[in-house]
Design a protein around this motif. Structure first.
Motif, PDB file in Angstrom:
ATOM      1  N   MET A 126       0.219 -27.038   2.944  1.00 60.98           N
ATOM      2  CA  MET A 126       0.588 -26.130   1.862  1.00 60.98           C
ATOM      3  C   MET A 126      -0.388 -24.965   1.817  1.00 60.98           C
ATOM      4  O   MET A 126      -1.567 -25.125   2.133  1.00 60.98           O
ATOM      5  CB  MET A 126       0.607 -26.861   0.525  1.00 60.98           C
ATOM      6  N   VAL A 127       0.135 -23.806   1.439  1.00 67.32           N
ATOM      7  CA  VAL A 127      -0.675 -22.599   1.286  1.00 67.32           C
ATOM      8  C   VAL A 127      -0.423 -22.005  -0.094  1.00 67.32           C
ATOM      9  O   VAL A 127       0.567 -22.335  -0.751  1.00 67.32           O
ATOM     10  CB  VAL A 127      -0.359 -21.549   2.375  1.00 67.32           C
ATOM     11  N   MET A 128      -1.334 -21.136  -0.505  1.00 69.05           N
ATOM     12  CA  MET A 128      -1.158 -20.423  -1.756  1.00 69.05           C
ATOM     13  C   MET A 128      -1.570 -18.978  -1.575  1.00 69.05           C
ATOM     14  O   MET A 128      -2.348 -18.657  -0.691  1.00 69.05           O
ATOM     15  CB  MET A 128      -1.976 -21.050  -2.886  1.00 69.05           C
ATOM     16  N   TYR A 129      -0.992 -18.134  -2.415  1.00 68.20           N
ATOM     17  CA  TYR A 129      -1.486 -16.770  -2.524  1.00 68.20           C
ATOM     18  C   TYR A 129      -1.337 -16.361  -3.979  1.00 68.20           C
ATOM     19  O   TYR A 129      -0.531 -16.919  -4.728  1.00 68.20           O
ATOM     20  CB  TYR A 129      -0.775 -15.804  -1.564  1.00 68.20           C
ATOM     21  N   SER A 130      -2.155 -15.411  -4.372  1.00 69.04           N
ATOM     22  CA  SER A 130      -2.104 -14.921  -5.742  1.00 69.04           C
ATOM     23  C   SER A 130      -1.784 -13.438  -5.737  1.00 69.04           C
ATOM     24  O   SER A 130      -2.354 -12.672  -4.963  1.00 69.04           O
ATOM     25  CB  SER A 130      -3.453 -15.153  -6.426  1.00 69.04           C
ATOM     26  N   THR A 131      -0.856 -13.073  -6.586  1.00 71.51           N
ATOM     27  CA  THR A 131      -0.483 -11.676  -6.743  1.00 71.51           C
ATOM     28  C   THR A 131      -0.909 -11.230  -8.128  1.00 71.51           C
ATOM     29  O   THR A 131      -0.701 -11.943  -9.108  1.00 71.51           O
ATOM     30  CB  THR A 131       1.026 -11.456  -6.510  1.00 71.51           C
ATOM     31  N   THR A 132      -1.556 -10.104  -8.186  1.00 75.02           N
ATOM     32  CA  THR A 132      -2.049  -9.611  -9.468  1.00 75.02           C
ATOM     33  C   THR A 132      -1.431  -8.263  -9.790  1.00 75.02           C
ATOM     34  O   THR A 132      -1.155  -7.465  -8.901  1.00 75.02           O
ATOM     35  CB  THR A 132      -3.588  -9.454  -9.443  1.00 75.02           C
ATOM     36  N   GLY A 133      -1.210  -8.046 -11.053  1.00 79.87           N
ATOM     37  CA  GLY A 133      -0.722  -6.749 -11.506  1.00 79.87           C
ATOM     38  C   GLY A 133       0.720  -6.484 -11.137  1.00 79.87           C
ATOM     39  O   GLY A 133       1.433  -7.329 -10.626  1.00 79.87           O
ATOM     40  N   ARG A 134       1.126  -5.285 -11.425  1.00 78.24           N
ATOM     41  CA  ARG A 134       2.484  -4.843 -11.168  1.00 78.24           C
ATOM     42  C   ARG A 134       2.451  -3.749 -10.106  1.00 78.24           C
ATOM     43  O   ARG A 134       1.401  -3.359  -9.652  1.00 78.24           O
ATOM     44  CB  ARG A 134       3.092  -4.312 -12.469  1.00 78.24           C
ATOM     45  N   LYS A 135       3.614  -3.260  -9.733  1.00 81.33           N
ATOM     46  CA  LYS A 135       3.682  -2.168  -8.761  1.00 81.33           C
ATOM     47  C   LYS A 135       2.949  -0.950  -9.320  1.00 81.33           C
ATOM     48  O   LYS A 135       3.056  -0.642 -10.509  1.00 81.33           O
ATOM     49  CB  LYS A 135       5.129  -1.793  -8.475  1.00 81.33           C
ATOM     50  N   LEU A 136       2.262  -0.267  -8.445  1.00 84.84           N
ATOM     51  CA  LEU A 136       1.513   0.921  -8.836  1.00 84.84           C
ATOM     52  C   LEU A 136       2.454   1.992  -9.379  1.00 84.84           C
ATOM     53  O   LEU A 136       3.413   2.383  -8.725  1.00 84.84           O
ATOM     54  CB  LEU A 136       0.746   1.461  -7.623  1.00 84.84           C
ATOM     55  N   GLY A 137       2.206   2.412 -10.605  1.00 86.92           N
ATOM     56  CA  GLY A 137       2.989   3.479 -11.205  1.00 86.92           C
ATOM     57  C   GLY A 137       4.334   3.060 -11.770  1.00 86.92           C
ATOM     58  O   GLY A 137       5.066   3.890 -12.287  1.00 86.92           O
ATOM     59  N   ARG A 138       4.674   1.753 -11.657  1.00 86.95           N
ATOM     60  CA  ARG A 138       5.954   1.281 -12.193  1.00 86.95           C
ATOM     61  C   ARG A 138       5.730  -0.037 -12.918  1.00 86.95           C
ATOM     62  O   ARG A 138       4.932  -0.866 -12.501  1.00 86.95           O
ATOM     63  CB  ARG A 138       6.971   1.073 -11.070  1.00 86.95           C
ATOM     64  N   ASP A 139       6.444  -0.248 -13.962  1.00 86.38           N
ATOM     65  CA  ASP A 139       6.339  -1.483 -14.722  1.00 86.38           C
ATOM     66  C   ASP A 139       7.306  -2.516 -14.138  1.00 86.38           C
ATOM     67  O   ASP A 139       8.263  -2.921 -14.777  1.00 86.38           O
ATOM     68  CB  ASP A 139       6.630  -1.220 -16.205  1.00 86.38           C
ATOM     69  N   GLU A 140       7.055  -2.891 -12.865  1.00 88.86           N
ATOM     70  CA  GLU A 140       7.905  -3.840 -12.153  1.00 88.86           C
ATOM     71  C   GLU A 140       7.031  -4.845 -11.418  1.00 88.86           C
ATOM     72  O   GLU A 140       5.929  -4.525 -10.984  1.00 88.86           O
ATOM     73  CB  GLU A 140       8.765  -3.119 -11.104  1.00 88.86           C
ATOM     74  N   GLU A 141       7.576  -6.047 -11.260  1.00 84.96           N
ATOM     75  CA  GLU A 141       6.890  -7.058 -10.456  1.00 84.96           C
ATOM     76  C   GLU A 141       6.851  -6.597  -9.002  1.00 84.96           C
ATOM     77  O   GLU A 141       7.701  -5.828  -8.564  1.00 84.96           O
ATOM     78  CB  GLU A 141       7.645  -8.398 -10.522  1.00 84.96           C
ATOM     79  N   LYS A 142       5.889  -7.123  -8.253  1.00 90.34           N
ATOM     80  CA  LYS A 142       5.812  -6.814  -6.827  1.00 90.34           C
ATOM     81  C   LYS A 142       6.963  -7.485  -6.085  1.00 90.34           C
ATOM     82  O   LYS A 142       7.427  -8.553  -6.456  1.00 90.34           O
ATOM     83  CB  LYS A 142       4.455  -7.249  -6.289  1.00 90.34           C
ATOM     84  N   MET A 148      -2.233  -3.808   9.073  1.00 93.94           N
ATOM     85  CA  MET A 148      -2.306  -4.503   7.787  1.00 93.94           C
ATOM     86  C   MET A 148      -2.549  -3.504   6.661  1.00 93.94           C
ATOM     87  O   MET A 148      -1.894  -3.547   5.618  1.00 93.94           O
ATOM     88  CB  MET A 148      -3.409  -5.563   7.830  1.00 93.94           C
ATOM     89  N   ASN A 149      -3.473  -2.582   6.871  1.00 96.23           N
ATOM     90  CA  ASN A 149      -3.741  -1.565   5.845  1.00 96.23           C
ATOM     91  C   ASN A 149      -2.502  -0.707   5.592  1.00 96.23           C
ATOM     92  O   ASN A 149      -2.218  -0.347   4.448  1.00 96.23           O
ATOM     93  CB  ASN A 149      -4.933  -0.699   6.238  1.00 96.23           C
ATOM     94  N   ALA A 150      -1.751  -0.399   6.637  1.00 97.63           N
ATOM     95  CA  ALA A 150      -0.535   0.406   6.464  1.00 97.63           C
ATOM     96  C   ALA A 150       0.491  -0.330   5.599  1.00 97.63           C
ATOM     97  O   ALA A 150       1.216   0.295   4.823  1.00 97.63           O
ATOM     98  CB  ALA A 150       0.070   0.757   7.824  1.00 97.63           C
ATOM     99  N   THR A 151       0.536  -1.653   5.707  1.00 99.08           N
ATOM    100  CA  THR A 151       1.507  -2.409   4.912  1.00 99.08           C
ATOM    101  C   THR A 151       1.079  -2.579   3.464  1.00 99.08           C
ATOM    102  O   THR A 151       1.857  -3.071   2.648  1.00 99.08           O
ATOM    103  CB  THR A 151       1.802  -3.796   5.524  1.00 99.08           C
ATOM    104  N   SER A 152      -0.139  -2.181   3.137  1.00 96.30           N
ATOM    105  CA  SER A 152      -0.571  -2.262   1.736  1.00 96.30           C
ATOM    106  C   SER A 152      -0.195  -0.997   0.960  1.00 96.30           C
ATOM    107  O   SER A 152      -0.403  -0.923  -0.247  1.00 96.30           O
ATOM    108  CB  SER A 152      -2.081  -2.518   1.640  1.00 96.30           C
ATOM    109  N   ALA A 153       0.373  -0.030   1.644  1.00 94.19           N
ATOM    110  CA  ALA A 153       0.785   1.216   0.980  1.00 94.19           C
ATOM    111  C   ALA A 153       1.926   0.946   0.012  1.00 94.19           C
ATOM    112  O   ALA A 153       2.736   0.041   0.225  1.00 94.19           O
ATOM    113  CB  ALA A 153       1.218   2.247   2.027  1.00 94.19           C
ATOM    114  N   HIS A 154       1.984   1.719  -1.041  1.00 93.07           N
ATOM    115  CA  HIS A 154       3.065   1.609  -2.017  1.00 93.07           C
ATOM    116  C   HIS A 154       4.217   2.503  -1.548  1.00 93.07           C
ATOM    117  O   HIS A 154       4.290   3.670  -1.899  1.00 93.07           O
ATOM    118  CB  HIS A 154       2.573   2.007  -3.405  1.00 93.07           C
TER     119      HIS A 154
END
Length: 189
Positions: A55-71, A96-102
């Motif tokens: 089993m694996v886990m990941y944590s997502t924090t906050g919402r989309k940058l500039g929008r009140d929406e879940e990631k 990997m850094n390119a995929t972190s772009a909004h």
């Protein structure tokens, strides 16, 4: 120095917490929505949590940058119950850094980063074909945390290992140098 988290009274230009808990492996979380659109995003709050069953886990924090929406990753897992985790190698740091772009809604992170969608064997979400190791996962549990954050735990139902990283029947992590997040904009391998 002493400070109390949540008060921002540390007097430093950046909160040091993410630099304290290091290194953190990076899990490239890939999902697919109900319409078949793929999404890919890196998360450094990621790790394995047990091995039988794996089993694996990941944590997502906050919402989309500039929008009140879940990631998108979170929404897609809730919608489909599936995801993949690809391990980021040192050679894939720029991608990997390119995929972190909004990116705008509907824009393909794989194409933007020059990556290939791997064909899964069990789930429908693609994985990063260039990654040394990828895991196909079925959703197990979501845990809500304070501060609009969520932990997603998944059961690993399929594992892809690129043949060049197997040496005498052992996964040779030195052959791909897994990338880990330190703090701020620093990484280690």
């Amino acid at each position: 120095m002493f400070y109390r988290p949540g008060r921002d009274d540390h007097g430093l230009p950046h909160n040091p917490f993410k630099a304290i808990v290091t290194p953190r492996p990076i899990g490239w979380i890939s999902t697919r929505d109900a319409q078949g659109n793929a999404n890919l995003a890196p998360y450094s709050f990621f790790n394995g949590v047990q091995d039988v069953p794996p089993m694996v886990m990941y944590s997502t924090t906050g919402r989309k940058l500039g929008r009140d929406e879940e990631k998108d990753s979170l929404l897609n897992i809730r919608e489909t119950g599936e995801f993949c985790v690809s391990i980021v190698s040192a050679a894939l740091q720029d991608a990997m850094n390119a995929t972190s772009a909004h990116l705008p809604l509907g824009e393909d992170e794989y194409a933007a980063a020059g990556l290939t969608k791997g064909t899964p064997g069990v789930v429908k979400a693609p994985f990063v074909a260039e990654a040394p190791v990828s895991m196909e996962c079925k959703f197990f549990k979501e845990i809500e945390l304070p501060g609009h954050a969520f932990v997603i735990i998944g059961t690993v139902v399929g594992i892809h290992i690129r043949d060049e990283h197997l040496k005498n029947g052992i996964l040779d992590i030195t052959s791909y140098q897994p990338l880990a997040r330190l703090g701020y904009r620093d990484y280690t391998k």
